[in-house]
Design an enzyme around this catalytic site. Structure first.
Site, PDB file in Angstrom:
ATOM      1  N   ASN A  13       0.865  -1.189   0.000  1.00  0.00           N
ATOM      2  CA  ASN A  13       0.000   0.000   0.000  1.00  0.00           C
ATOM      3  C   ASN A  13       0.897   1.232   0.000  1.00  0.00           C
ATOM      4  O   ASN A  13       1.483   1.581   1.022  1.00  0.00           O
ATOM      5  CB  ASN A  13      -0.895  -0.035   1.251  1.00  0.00           C
ATOM      6  CG  ASN A  13      -1.778   1.201   1.355  1.00  0.00           C
ATOM      7  OD1 ASN A  13      -1.878   1.986   0.412  1.00  0.00           O
ATOM      8  ND2 ASN A  13      -2.412   1.367   2.514  1.00  0.00           N
ATOM      9  N   LYS A  15       0.045   4.242  -0.282  1.00  0.00           N
ATOM     10  CA  LYS A  15      -0.636   5.406   0.313  1.00  0.00           C
ATOM     11  C   LYS A  15      -0.447   6.653  -0.581  1.00  0.00           C
ATOM     12  O   LYS A  15      -0.483   6.523  -1.795  1.00  0.00           O
ATOM     13  CB  LYS A  15      -0.149   5.638   1.740  1.00  0.00           C
ATOM     14  CG  LYS A  15      -0.229   4.361   2.587  1.00  0.00           C
ATOM     15  CD  LYS A  15      -0.050   4.610   4.032  1.00  0.00           C
ATOM     16  CE  LYS A  15      -0.009   3.281   4.771  1.00  0.00           C
ATOM     17  NZ  LYS A  15      -0.107   3.414   6.202  1.00  0.00           N
ATOM     18  N   HIS A 106      -9.737   0.815   4.931  1.00  0.00           N
ATOM     19  CA  HIS A 106      -8.443   1.039   5.600  1.00  0.00           C
ATOM     20  C   HIS A 106      -8.663   1.978   6.785  1.00  0.00           C
ATOM     21  O   HIS A 106      -9.462   2.914   6.713  1.00  0.00           O
ATOM     22  CB  HIS A 106      -7.427   1.632   4.611  1.00  0.00           C
ATOM     23  CG  HIS A 106      -6.041   1.616   5.157  1.00  0.00           C
ATOM     24  ND1 HIS A 106      -5.598   2.545   6.074  1.00  0.00           N
ATOM     25  CD2 HIS A 106      -5.000   0.778   4.938  1.00  0.00           C
ATOM     26  CE1 HIS A 106      -4.341   2.271   6.396  1.00  0.00           C
ATOM     27  NE2 HIS A 106      -3.953   1.198   5.714  1.00  0.00           N
ATOM     28  N   GLU A 108      -7.032   4.370   7.901  1.00  0.00           N
ATOM     29  CA  GLU A 108      -6.820   5.803   7.621  1.00  0.00           C
ATOM     30  C   GLU A 108      -8.060   6.407   6.973  1.00  0.00           C
ATOM     31  O   GLU A 108      -8.397   7.569   7.224  1.00  0.00           O
ATOM     32  CB  GLU A 108      -5.566   5.985   6.740  1.00  0.00           C
ATOM     33  CG  GLU A 108      -4.297   5.743   7.562  1.00  0.00           C
ATOM     34  CD  GLU A 108      -3.087   5.296   6.766  1.00  0.00           C
ATOM     35  OE1 GLU A 108      -3.093   5.396   5.524  1.00  0.00           O
ATOM     36  OE2 GLU A 108      -2.127   4.813   7.399  1.00  0.00           O
ATOM     37  N   GLU A 178      -5.520  -5.372  10.378  1.00  0.00           N
ATOM     38  CA  GLU A 178      -4.488  -4.377  10.633  1.00  0.00           C
ATOM     39  C   GLU A 178      -4.787  -3.661  11.951  1.00  0.00           C
ATOM     40  O   GLU A 178      -5.572  -2.701  11.972  1.00  0.00           O
ATOM     41  CB  GLU A 178      -4.470  -3.336   9.510  1.00  0.00           C
ATOM     42  CG  GLU A 178      -4.201  -3.905   8.152  1.00  0.00           C
ATOM     43  CD  GLU A 178      -3.655  -2.836   7.217  1.00  0.00           C
ATOM     44  OE1 GLU A 178      -2.522  -2.994   6.772  1.00  0.00           O
ATOM     45  OE2 GLU A 178      -4.344  -1.839   6.988  1.00  0.00           O
ATOM     46  N   GLY A 184       2.258   1.858  10.787  1.00  0.00           N
ATOM     47  CA  GLY A 184       3.203   2.964  10.656  1.00  0.00           C
ATOM     48  C   GLY A 184       3.892   3.338  11.956  1.00  0.00           C
ATOM     49  O   GLY A 184       4.526   4.389  12.042  1.00  0.00           O
ATOM     50  N   SER A 222       3.238  -2.577  10.282  1.00  0.00           N
ATOM     51  CA  SER A 222       4.693  -2.589  10.427  1.00  0.00           C
ATOM     52  C   SER A 222       5.323  -3.927  10.038  1.00  0.00           C
ATOM     53  O   SER A 222       6.269  -4.382  10.691  1.00  0.00           O
ATOM     54  CB  SER A 222       5.100  -2.172  11.850  1.00  0.00           C
ATOM     55  OG  SER A 222       4.660  -0.850  12.110  1.00  0.00           O
TER      56      SER A 222
HETATM   57  C1  PEP Z   1      -0.957  -0.057   6.072  1.00  0.00           C
HETATM   58  O1  PEP Z   1      -1.162   1.139   6.053  1.00  0.00           O
HETATM   59  O2  PEP Z   1      -1.757  -0.802   5.479  1.00  0.00           O
HETATM   60  C2  PEP Z   1       0.199  -0.561   6.799  1.00  0.00           C
HETATM   61  C3  PEP Z   1       0.162  -1.785   7.224  1.00  0.00           C
HETATM   62  O3  PEP Z   1       1.252   0.317   7.011  1.00  0.00           O
HETATM   63  P1  PEP Z   1       2.689  -0.019   7.687  1.00  0.00           P
HETATM   64  O4  PEP Z   1       3.173  -1.311   7.064  1.00  0.00           O
HETATM   65  O5  PEP Z   1       3.544   1.145   7.342  1.00  0.00           O
HETATM   66  O6  PEP Z   1       2.439  -0.180   9.149  1.00  0.00           O
END
Ligand code: PEP
Length: 263
Positions: A13, A15, A106, A108, A178, A184, A222
């Site tokens: 992703n 973003k 997601h 976000e 997630e 992040g 992460s």
């Molecule tokens: C994401 O935004 O889907 C995600 C898992 O980000 P990160 O791997 O940076 O934690």
């Protein structure tokens, strides 16, 4: 029930990244990794989710990669079809541009852009009706986890869409768990905690649909080359949704490699 017969599936992703010049480099680097590496076609599905402005160009540039790379949209409108909806991209427009995979829900989008449960359900409904494959994101906040509500929150997010998914459409759904506190932040759920939640999700899905045992469950939060092997070894973790580490082709390739080798 173990999901070990499910083909692993690793999605990057991107973003709201990167700028064009860096995107070009990232694509070239990814193609090189796939060319030089030993992931075989069918051993691990690989996808990248660039910003909507770059979907078609990224798809065209990845068309001659050594193995198939799926281009995934990061979001879709809650409005179907075409019309006077400034700024929106509908499922039908994505399909018309040969983009057939989309992330929905997601955290976000839920947290920053007020995608409520009903908005998310509308997006899912229209995306499935247009024939898209959905990667549906679920996950609890730190406050919810510390209050012992993680499982309940995640299973509710799955129930939120179950009313709009027709029986045969579950074949077009992937779930990405997630935990919001791990996105992040550099904090990853331990493989034990992630596996425990994935097992609960699998159990919940299996109560909703006979296709539950074959739905791919991705972990996100992460994920890095350094923790991918352990996560990939968990029986109900069928892949990863990768944010930050997907902006580096070598790291992303190593994560995909860990899943390709593990199953
Ligand atoms: C994401 O935004 O889907 C995600 C898992 O980000 P990160 O791997 O940076 O934690």
């Amino acid at each position: 029930m173990s999901g070990s017969t499910i083909t692993p599936w690793v999605v990057g992703n991107w973003k709201m990244n990167p700028m064009q010049a860096n995107a070009q480099q990232l694509i070239q680097d990814l193609k090189q990794q796939l060319q030089q590496g030993d992931i075989l076609e069918g051993q691990c599905r690989i996808g990248v989710a660039p910003p909507s402005i770059a979907l078609s160009s990224v798809q065209a540039e990845l068309a001659n990669a050594a193995i198939d790379v799926i281009t995934v949209a990061q979001d879709v409108s809650r409005i179907a079809g075409t019309g006077a909806y400034t700024g929106e991209v509908s499922a039908d427009l994505l399909k018309d541009s040969q983009i057939t995979y989309v992330l929905i829900g997601h955290s976000e989008r839920r947290e920053i852009f007020a995608d409520t449960a009903s908005v998310v359900a509308e997006k899912v409904k229209h995306a499935l009706a247009a024939g898209l494959h959905i990667i549906y994101c679920v996950g609890e906040s730190l406050v919810q986890r510390e209050a012992g509500q993680a499982e309940q929150v995640v299973l509710q997010q799955i129930c939120d869409i179950s009313a709009v998914v027709e029986a045969e459409q579950w074949a077009n759904i992937t779930i990405a768990y997630e935990p919001i506190w791990a996105i992040g932040t550099g904090k990853t759920a331990s493989p034990e905690d992630a596996q425990a939640m994935h097992a609960k999700i699998r159990e919940g899905l299996t109560q909703i649909t006979p296709q539950g045992p074959s739905i791919a469950l991705l972990y996100g939060g992460s994920v890095k080359a350094e923790n991918a092997v352990e996560l990939a070894a968990c029986p109900d973790i069928n892949g990863a949704l990768v944010g930050g580490a997907s902006l580096n082709a070598e790291s992303f390739y190593q994560i995909a490699h860990a899943f390709a080798q593990s199953k």
